[in-house]
Write a protein that holds these residues in place. Structure first.
Motif, PDB file in Angstrom:
ATOM      1  N   ASP A  33       0.892  -1.151   0.000  1.00  0.00           N
ATOM      2  CA  ASP A  33       0.000   0.000   0.000  1.00  0.00           C
ATOM      3  C   ASP A  33       0.936   1.208   0.000  1.00  0.00           C
ATOM      4  OD1 ASP A  33      -1.549   2.194   0.810  1.00  0.00           O
ATOM      5  OD2 ASP A  33      -2.673   1.072   2.307  1.00  0.00           O
ATOM      6  N   THR A  59      -1.994  -7.660   8.875  1.00  0.00           N
ATOM      7  CA  THR A  59      -2.254  -8.475  10.056  1.00  0.00           C
ATOM      8  C   THR A  59      -2.560  -9.908   9.653  1.00  0.00           C
ATOM      9  OG1 THR A  59      -3.153  -6.557  11.193  1.00  0.00           O
ATOM     10  CG2 THR A  59      -3.764  -8.715  12.078  1.00  0.00           C
ATOM     11  N   ARG A  90      -7.910 -14.433   6.435  1.00  0.00           N
ATOM     12  CA  ARG A  90      -6.907 -14.321   5.366  1.00  0.00           C
ATOM     13  C   ARG A  90      -6.136 -15.621   5.196  1.00  0.00           C
ATOM     14  NH1 ARG A  90      -5.112  -8.274   7.336  1.00  0.00           N
ATOM     15  NH2 ARG A  90      -6.689  -7.118   6.166  1.00  0.00           N
ATOM     16  N   ASP A 125      -4.476   1.019  12.753  1.00  0.00           N
ATOM     17  CA  ASP A 125      -3.306   0.532  13.479  1.00  0.00           C
ATOM     18  C   ASP A 125      -2.570   1.747  14.060  1.00  0.00           C
ATOM     19  OD1 ASP A 125      -4.181  -1.257  11.412  1.00  0.00           O
ATOM     20  OD2 ASP A 125      -2.366  -2.415  11.637  1.00  0.00           O
TER      21      ASP A 125
HETATM   22  N1  ARG Z   1      -2.994  -4.179   9.791  1.00  0.00           N
HETATM   23  C1  ARG Z   1      -4.281  -3.855   9.245  1.00  0.00           C
HETATM   24  C2  ARG Z   1      -4.767  -4.973   8.374  1.00  0.00           C
HETATM   25  O1  ARG Z   1      -4.043  -5.842   8.057  1.00  0.00           O
HETATM   26  C3  ARG Z   1      -4.259  -2.580   8.467  1.00  0.00           C
HETATM   27  C4  ARG Z   1      -3.341  -2.677   7.335  1.00  0.00           C
HETATM   28  C5  ARG Z   1      -3.384  -1.581   6.434  1.00  0.00           C
HETATM   29  N2  ARG Z   1      -2.172  -1.762   5.714  1.00  0.00           N
HETATM   30  C6  ARG Z   1      -1.903  -1.082   4.694  1.00  0.00           C
HETATM   31  N3  ARG Z   1      -0.786  -1.335   4.081  1.00  0.00           N
HETATM   32  N4  ARG Z   1      -2.778  -0.235   4.313  1.00  0.00           N
HETATM   33  O2  ARG Z   1      -5.893  -4.985   7.969  1.00  0.00           O
END
Ligand code: ARG
Length: 247
Positions: free
Chosen positions: A30, A91, A96, A184
């Motif tokens: 991301d 996470t 997942r 987070d």
């Molecule tokens: N740790 C959270 C999840 O896995 C938020 C992750 C958002 N990560 C990102 N690269 N946007 O859902």
């Protein structure tokens, strides 16, 4: 001196050409997830996770290409083979794990909740459903709100508003279109910096980050686990924690 044509036919030249036979893996991130992964001012990927994967690549002998992908579609992109791993503060969750494998955990986080400085809203208000909540789509923060506030009818479904990325959430919180934001804690700290926003509390979700890899890529999973072991035992690990101000 210039090489004579003879040199070309010298015995060495008939041997297999020396090429870089290391595989190249495409790492999905991301691009709006500081301090773990983000596209910097020069348009280059940067961050704790980005530097980690580059270090592991050098250590374990592979090349990386880093590609920013919309978070909500990042697991489908992995399954479709557009990327080879997701290394971007993801996470490890049971849901997942049904579709992808995860490396060992490399980081622990909790969720945090923020509001505008003007609202006077507290964590008690949040838990009592006294306002609209913004979250990034497809994140554990949003899932927490669905499970704990929407499904328990503490808020109506339309009071949870999801966005493609977190900067959009922070903007709406700043403009008071929403009352709370959940994310987070490390990226939340980054997102509220210098804005009239503050954290009102944490939710102890005890989440752990891992690298997501296709279920069929068992060799890559072993490679990344070994690389993580090496990285976390190296001085680079402390260097990264200091650089990105993480404890
Ligand atoms: N740790 C959270 C999840 O896995 C938020 C992750 C958002 N990560 C990102 N690269 N946007 O859902």
């Amino acid at each position: 001196p210039a090489e004579t044509p003879d040199a070309v036919t010298a015995p060495e030249a008939t041997e297999a050409p020396v090429v870089n036979e290391n595989p190249t893996y495409i790492v999905g991130i991301d691009g709006e997830y500081p301090p773990y992964s983000f596209i910097n001012k020069n348009g280059e990927p940067e961050g704790f996770d980005v530097e980690s994967v580059k270090w592991i690549a050098d250590d374990m002998g592979f090349n990386v290409k880093i590609q920013a992908i919309a978070w909500d579609g990042i697991i489908p992109a992995l399954q479709a083979g557009k990327i080879d791993m997701v290394y971007s503060g993801m996470t490890i969750t049971d849901e997942r794990k049904e579709v992808v494998n995860f490396s060992k955990a490399y980081w622990k986080v909790n969720q945090s909740v923020a509001t505008h400085d003007d609202t006077g809203l507290t964590m008690e208000d949040f838990n009592a459903g006294k306002g609209k909540v913004g979250a990034q789509r497809g994140t554990t923060g949003g899932f927490w709100v669905e499970e704990n506030l929407v499904n328990k009818s503490i808020i109506t479904p339309d009071m949870l508003i999801t966005y493609d990325n977190f900067p959009l959430v922070a903007t709406d919180l700043q403009n008071k279109r929403i009352d709370f934001a959940i994310y987070d804690r490390p990226p939340m700290l980054d997102a509220i910096e210098g804005k009239p926003l503050h954290i009102i509390g944490e939710i102890d979700t005890g989440e752990e980050y891992g690298i997501a890899i296709r279920k069929t890529d068992t060799t890559l999973l072993e490679t990344m686990n070994e690389g993580l072991d090496h990285l976390m035992a190296s001085s680079k690990w402390d260097e990264l924690k200091q650089k990105y101000e993480m404890e």
